[in-house]
Design a protein around this motif. Structure first.
Motif, PDB file in Angstrom:
ATOM      1  N   ARG A 226      88.814   9.593  68.699  1.00  0.00           N
ATOM      2  CA  ARG A 226      87.525   8.961  68.056  1.00  0.00           C
ATOM      3  C   ARG A 226      87.145   7.830  68.792  1.00  0.00           C
ATOM      4  O   ARG A 226      86.114   7.163  69.019  1.00  0.00           O
ATOM      5  CB  ARG A 226      87.618   9.003  66.581  1.00  0.00           C
ATOM      6  CG  ARG A 226      88.057  10.027  65.739  1.00  0.00           C
ATOM      7  CD  ARG A 226      86.813  11.150  65.338  1.00  0.00           C
ATOM      8  NE  ARG A 226      87.060  12.343  65.296  1.00  0.00           N
ATOM      9  CZ  ARG A 226      87.723  12.753  64.362  1.00  0.00           C
ATOM     10  NH1 ARG A 226      88.206  12.164  63.283  1.00  0.00           N
ATOM     11  NH2 ARG A 226      87.931  14.058  64.204  1.00  0.00           N
TER      12      ARG A 226
ATOM     13  N   LYS B 286      80.562  18.948  67.624  1.00  0.00           N
ATOM     14  CA  LYS B 286      81.413  18.677  66.420  1.00  0.00           C
ATOM     15  C   LYS B 286      82.989  19.161  66.906  1.00  0.00           C
ATOM     16  O   LYS B 286      83.818  18.362  66.431  1.00  0.00           O
ATOM     17  CB  LYS B 286      80.996  19.226  65.041  1.00  0.00           C
ATOM     18  CG  LYS B 286      79.880  18.437  64.464  1.00  0.00           C
ATOM     19  CD  LYS B 286      79.547  18.888  63.252  1.00  0.00           C
ATOM     20  CE  LYS B 286      78.177  18.254  62.706  1.00  0.00           C
ATOM     21  NZ  LYS B 286      77.115  19.157  62.261  1.00  0.00           N
TER      22      LYS B 286
ATOM     23  N   ARG C 135      92.572   9.494  65.868  1.00  0.00           N
ATOM     24  CA  ARG C 135      92.072   7.769  66.193  1.00  0.00           C
ATOM     25  C   ARG C 135      92.004   7.606  67.641  1.00  0.00           C
ATOM     26  O   ARG C 135      90.729   6.946  67.735  1.00  0.00           O
ATOM     27  CB  ARG C 135      92.932   6.859  65.397  1.00  0.00           C
ATOM     28  CG  ARG C 135      92.472   6.818  63.786  1.00  0.00           C
ATOM     29  CD  ARG C 135      93.719   6.169  63.163  1.00  0.00           C
ATOM     30  NE  ARG C 135      93.786   4.701  63.357  1.00  0.00           N
ATOM     31  CZ  ARG C 135      92.995   3.981  62.474  1.00  0.00           C
ATOM     32  NH1 ARG C 135      92.307   4.331  61.501  1.00  0.00           N
ATOM     33  NH2 ARG C 135      93.106   2.520  62.570  1.00  0.00           N
TER      34      ARG C 135
ATOM     35  N   LYS D  98      87.444  21.953  63.655  1.00  0.00           N
ATOM     36  CA  LYS D  98      88.812  22.440  64.362  1.00  0.00           C
ATOM     37  C   LYS D  98      88.622  23.766  65.158  1.00  0.00           C
ATOM     38  O   LYS D  98      88.333  24.661  64.529  1.00  0.00           O
ATOM     39  CB  LYS D  98      90.290  22.303  63.627  1.00  0.00           C
ATOM     40  CG  LYS D  98      90.165  21.228  62.569  1.00  0.00           C
ATOM     41  CD  LYS D  98      90.912  19.886  63.515  1.00  0.00           C
ATOM     42  CE  LYS D  98      91.162  18.778  62.876  1.00  0.00           C
ATOM     43  NZ  LYS D  98      89.992  18.026  62.100  1.00  0.00           N
TER      44      LYS D  98
ATOM     45  N   GLY E 112      86.483   7.071  63.186  1.00  0.00           N
ATOM     46  CA  GLY E 112      87.754   6.962  63.352  1.00  0.00           C
ATOM     47  C   GLY E 112      88.507   6.471  62.229  1.00  0.00           C
ATOM     48  O   GLY E 112      89.432   5.930  62.132  1.00  0.00           O
TER      49      GLY E 112
ATOM     50  N   GLU F  63      84.561   9.679  59.487  1.00  0.00           N
ATOM     51  CA  GLU F  63      85.495  10.447  60.344  1.00  0.00           C
ATOM     52  C   GLU F  63      85.265  10.250  61.695  1.00  0.00           C
ATOM     53  O   GLU F  63      86.111  10.102  62.519  1.00  0.00           O
ATOM     54  CB  GLU F  63      85.533  12.030  59.979  1.00  0.00           C
ATOM     55  CG  GLU F  63      87.068  12.582  60.237  1.00  0.00           C
ATOM     56  CD  GLU F  63      86.864  14.133  59.817  1.00  0.00           C
ATOM     57  OE1 GLU F  63      85.850  14.658  58.942  1.00  0.00           O
ATOM     58  OE2 GLU F  63      87.495  14.987  60.406  1.00  0.00           O
ATOM     59  N   SER F  64      83.854  10.568  62.057  1.00  0.00           N
ATOM     60  CA  SER F  64      83.671  10.381  63.626  1.00  0.00           C
ATOM     61  C   SER F  64      83.884   9.054  64.010  1.00  0.00           C
ATOM     62  O   SER F  64      83.989   8.770  65.345  1.00  0.00           O
ATOM     63  CB  SER F  64      82.225  10.747  63.756  1.00  0.00           C
ATOM     64  OG  SER F  64      81.280   9.654  63.419  1.00  0.00           O
TER      65      SER F  64
ATOM     66  N   PHE G 145      74.499  11.365  64.963  1.00  0.00           N
ATOM     67  CA  PHE G 145      73.784  12.518  64.040  1.00  0.00           C
ATOM     68  C   PHE G 145      72.422  12.491  64.015  1.00  0.00           C
ATOM     69  O   PHE G 145      71.661  11.733  63.867  1.00  0.00           O
ATOM     70  CB  PHE G 145      74.596  12.596  62.638  1.00  0.00           C
ATOM     71  CG  PHE G 145      76.050  12.572  62.620  1.00  0.00           C
ATOM     72  CD1 PHE G 145      76.741  13.681  62.277  1.00  0.00           C
ATOM     73  CD2 PHE G 145      76.967  11.345  62.779  1.00  0.00           C
ATOM     74  CE1 PHE G 145      77.881  13.577  62.514  1.00  0.00           C
ATOM     75  CE2 PHE G 145      78.174  11.197  62.668  1.00  0.00           C
ATOM     76  CZ  PHE G 145      78.935  12.649  62.479  1.00  0.00           C
TER      77      PHE G 145
ATOM     78  N   LEU H 110      81.677  12.465  56.928  1.00  0.00           N
ATOM     79  CA  LEU H 110      81.368  13.107  58.641  1.00  0.00           C
ATOM     80  C   LEU H 110      81.384  11.842  59.526  1.00  0.00           C
ATOM     81  O   LEU H 110      82.219  11.573  60.487  1.00  0.00           O
ATOM     82  CB  LEU H 110      80.445  13.789  58.606  1.00  0.00           C
ATOM     83  CG  LEU H 110      80.663  15.100  59.978  1.00  0.00           C
ATOM     84  CD1 LEU H 110      81.764  15.928  59.244  1.00  0.00           C
ATOM     85  CD2 LEU H 110      79.226  15.923  59.835  1.00  0.00           C
TER      86      LEU H 110
ATOM     87  N   LEU I 239      86.516  17.306  67.538  1.00  0.00           N
ATOM     88  CA  LEU I 239      87.451  17.957  66.440  1.00  0.00           C
ATOM     89  C   LEU I 239      86.946  17.420  65.024  1.00  0.00           C
ATOM     90  O   LEU I 239      87.899  17.507  63.905  1.00  0.00           O
ATOM     91  CB  LEU I 239      88.897  17.243  66.606  1.00  0.00           C
ATOM     92  CG  LEU I 239      89.678  17.294  67.984  1.00  0.00           C
ATOM     93  CD1 LEU I 239      90.912  16.990  67.928  1.00  0.00           C
ATOM     94  CD2 LEU I 239      89.578  19.153  68.227  1.00  0.00           C
ATOM     95  N   LEU I 240      85.639  17.232  64.695  1.00  0.00           N
ATOM     96  CA  LEU I 240      85.023  17.095  63.343  1.00  0.00           C
ATOM     97  C   LEU I 240      85.360  18.698  62.949  1.00  0.00           C
ATOM     98  O   LEU I 240      85.035  18.913  61.745  1.00  0.00           O
ATOM     99  CB  LEU I 240      83.698  16.846  63.375  1.00  0.00           C
ATOM    100  CG  LEU I 240      83.531  15.126  63.620  1.00  0.00           C
ATOM    101  CD1 LEU I 240      82.225  14.469  63.689  1.00  0.00           C
ATOM    102  CD2 LEU I 240      84.313  14.195  62.494  1.00  0.00           C
TER     103      LEU I 240
ATOM    104  N   PHE J 203      79.423   9.314  68.221  1.00  0.00           N
ATOM    105  CA  PHE J 203      78.659  10.465  67.764  1.00  0.00           C
ATOM    106  C   PHE J 203      77.416   9.967  66.968  1.00  0.00           C
ATOM    107  O   PHE J 203      77.553   9.125  66.147  1.00  0.00           O
ATOM    108  CB  PHE J 203      79.652  11.370  66.914  1.00  0.00           C
ATOM    109  CG  PHE J 203      79.084  12.850  66.527  1.00  0.00           C
ATOM    110  CD1 PHE J 203      80.073  13.737  67.466  1.00  0.00           C
ATOM    111  CD2 PHE J 203      78.037  13.161  65.956  1.00  0.00           C
ATOM    112  CE1 PHE J 203      79.492  15.028  67.266  1.00  0.00           C
ATOM    113  CE2 PHE J 203      77.672  14.345  65.871  1.00  0.00           C
ATOM    114  CZ  PHE J 203      78.449  15.289  66.509  1.00  0.00           C
TER     115      PHE J 203
END
Lengths: 257, 221
Positions: free
Chosen positions: A81, A50, A78, A57, B125, B122-123, A88, B119, A54-55, A86
């Motif tokens: 990303r 993560k 952006r 910091k 973008g 966000e991942s 999960f 999450l 930068l999910l 990613f």
């Protein structure tokens, strides 16, 4: 040379609300290289992944992604990303969207791809993960293994330069694990860089170019998969691998009871 | 005249008030919705002063009677030079009151969306706004729907308070019939029947919408 690396994380310290998890981790991933991260629960493997995008910091340290330092101030998240995919542990698909929409929407609103092209790409990645014919289903109508493959397809559609997989099979039953691992092995053969957290020893041996063993937020040992898995230098690594192998042997017996 | 004959004779007259009752309810609900959105945004994502302001609004509105709020707007504000007609004052009172309740409904609905959804967005973008628009709201509205319908039905019933300041809706028409016939029980019974039918209709309709918009495969509540 730095250009050879898609990801460089140097001396990373990170955590959550005052609780330090990573205590100075340095890890490098070459372009096209597949690195497997192993280690006991709480060793900081997921946090490492993560933090790389930068999910989470980092508190200190430096991260360079595709030649660009992303830990400097004012970095365009952006863009970060757009280069990373990613996956999960718990799939994290959007349950109110069809499978197709889950894959199309991020391309349209983040990458600004036309809808037609996004749909075309969605069909292509679904073929790649072996999931044709589920486009109009909703995630919760699929099995766990299928959901995870959709999540992989969703990340693939964004054409990332590096893939982060956070225990992608740990929420799955053994037979469903197999289908996801087969999909990942297929993608791994295509030469995309991967940083994978997994406890699957066979899978790690098959796909990894290098294995990193972590404990207590630091890298304890790293190297060639065969060496780390069968002849590790550190006693702690040996102990961990023994416990995983014991658990694996015990699992079929437990299910017979 | 028996109760049945009384209802046959006067129910249509009282029922004509439904148009005004529904106007009051719809406009108040819409005002409540529009006001609730910034309240929720401030409460969940705002800086500390915005959060405090939003929470204070909700607490004060929920902690005071709607009738007092209506009187404050209709009778109180003219003393500082702000004057509204009865209909506007009623919509304002009902709408601003409903905003506090709708804000709470949406706040808990948004809180009910798993962190993993944020999450994932966000991942991939998504910006915060895109996450809100494409991920949070579609799920929050589904979660909030039963409570929102409940709030709408509550507004139908609470709109009766507007009769006190002269709005001729269902209750006011029942007042007229009671005064004219001296048969208060039958007059208000007629009003009760009309309110019940309206509320039942909307609750039933909402159950249909809920079923239609349910996320396929979702087994929870």
């Amino acid at each position: 040379m730095a250009e050879d690396y898609i990801l460089v994380m140097e001396d990373i310290v990170a955590g959550y609300e005052g609780h330090k998890v990573l205590r100075g981790v340095t890890i490098k991933v070459r372009r096209g290289e597949r690195v497997v991260v192993m280690g006991p629960s709480g060793s900081g493997k997921s946090t490492l992944l993560k933090t790389a995008v930068l999910l989470v910091k980092p508190w200190s340290g430096r991260i360079v992604l595709d030649g660009e330092e992303i830990t400097r101030k004012g970095v365009d998240l952006r863009k970060v990303r757009a280069k990373t995919g990613f996956v999960f542990q718990s799939y994290n698909l959007f349950p109110h969207m069809t499978v197709l929409e889950n894959i199309v929407l991020p391309q349209v609103i983040v990458k600004k791809v036309s809808r037609e092209k996004a749909v075309e790409k969605a069909h292509q990645v679904l073929r790649e993960v072996g999931l044709e014919g589920v486009e109009n289903k909703y995630p919760l109508q699929l099995s766990g293994g299928q959901q995870q493959r959709v999540a992989i397809a969703r990340a693939l559609a964004m054409e990332p330069k590096i893939f982060f997989l956070d225990e992608p099979t740990s929420a799955l039953d053994p037979e469903l694990k197999e289908e996801v691992l087969n999909t990942l092995e297929k993608i791994a053969r295509e030469g995309i860089a991967m940083l994978i957290v997994t406890h699957e020893l066979d899978f790690a041996e098959d796909v990894a170019d290098r294995i990193v063993f972590m404990e207590n937020g630091v890298v304890v040992e790293e190297g060639d998969p065969h060496k780390v898995l069968y002849n590790p230098e550190k006693e702690r690594t040996r102990e961990f691998l023994r416990s995983i192998r014991r658990r694996r042997l015990a699992a079929p017996q437990a299910s017979q009871e | 005249m028996g109760v049945f004959d009384f209802l046959v004779a006067y129910l249509p007259f009282i029922a004509q008030g439904s148009t005004v009752t529904l106007q009051l309810t719809l406009f108040s609900f819409a005002l409540g919705f529009v006001t609730a959105m910034p309240l929720v945004a401030a409460n969940l994502f705002g800086v500390l002063p915005a959060r405090l302001l939003s929470r204070s609004y909700v607490e004060v509105v929920r902690g005071t009677p709607l009738l007092v709020q209506l009187f404050l707007i209709y009778f109180g504000l003219p003393s500082i030079g702000i004057k509204f007609d009865a209909m506007t004052a009623s919509i304002l009172a009902l709408g601003l009151n409903s905003a506090a309740y709708q804000a709470e409904i949406f706040r808990s609905a948004i809180k009910g969306i798993p962190e993993s959804q944020f999450l994932a967005a966000e991942s991939l973008g998504f910006t915060k706004l895109q996450t809100f628009r494409y991920v949070v709201m579609p799920q929050a509205v589904r979660i909030a729907l039963p409570a929102l319908v409940n709030e709408f039905v509550t507004l139908i019933k609470e709109s009766a308070l507007a009769s006190i300041i002269g709005i001729v809706e269902i209750t006011r028409r029942a007042d007229y019939v009671a005064a004219y016939t001296f048969r208060a029980f039958e007059a208000y019974l007629a009003a009760a029947i009309i309110y019940f039918v309206l509320c039942y209709f909307f609750s039933y309709g909402a159950r249909y919408i809920e079923a239609k918009t349910r996320i396929p495969g979702y087994k929870g509540g």
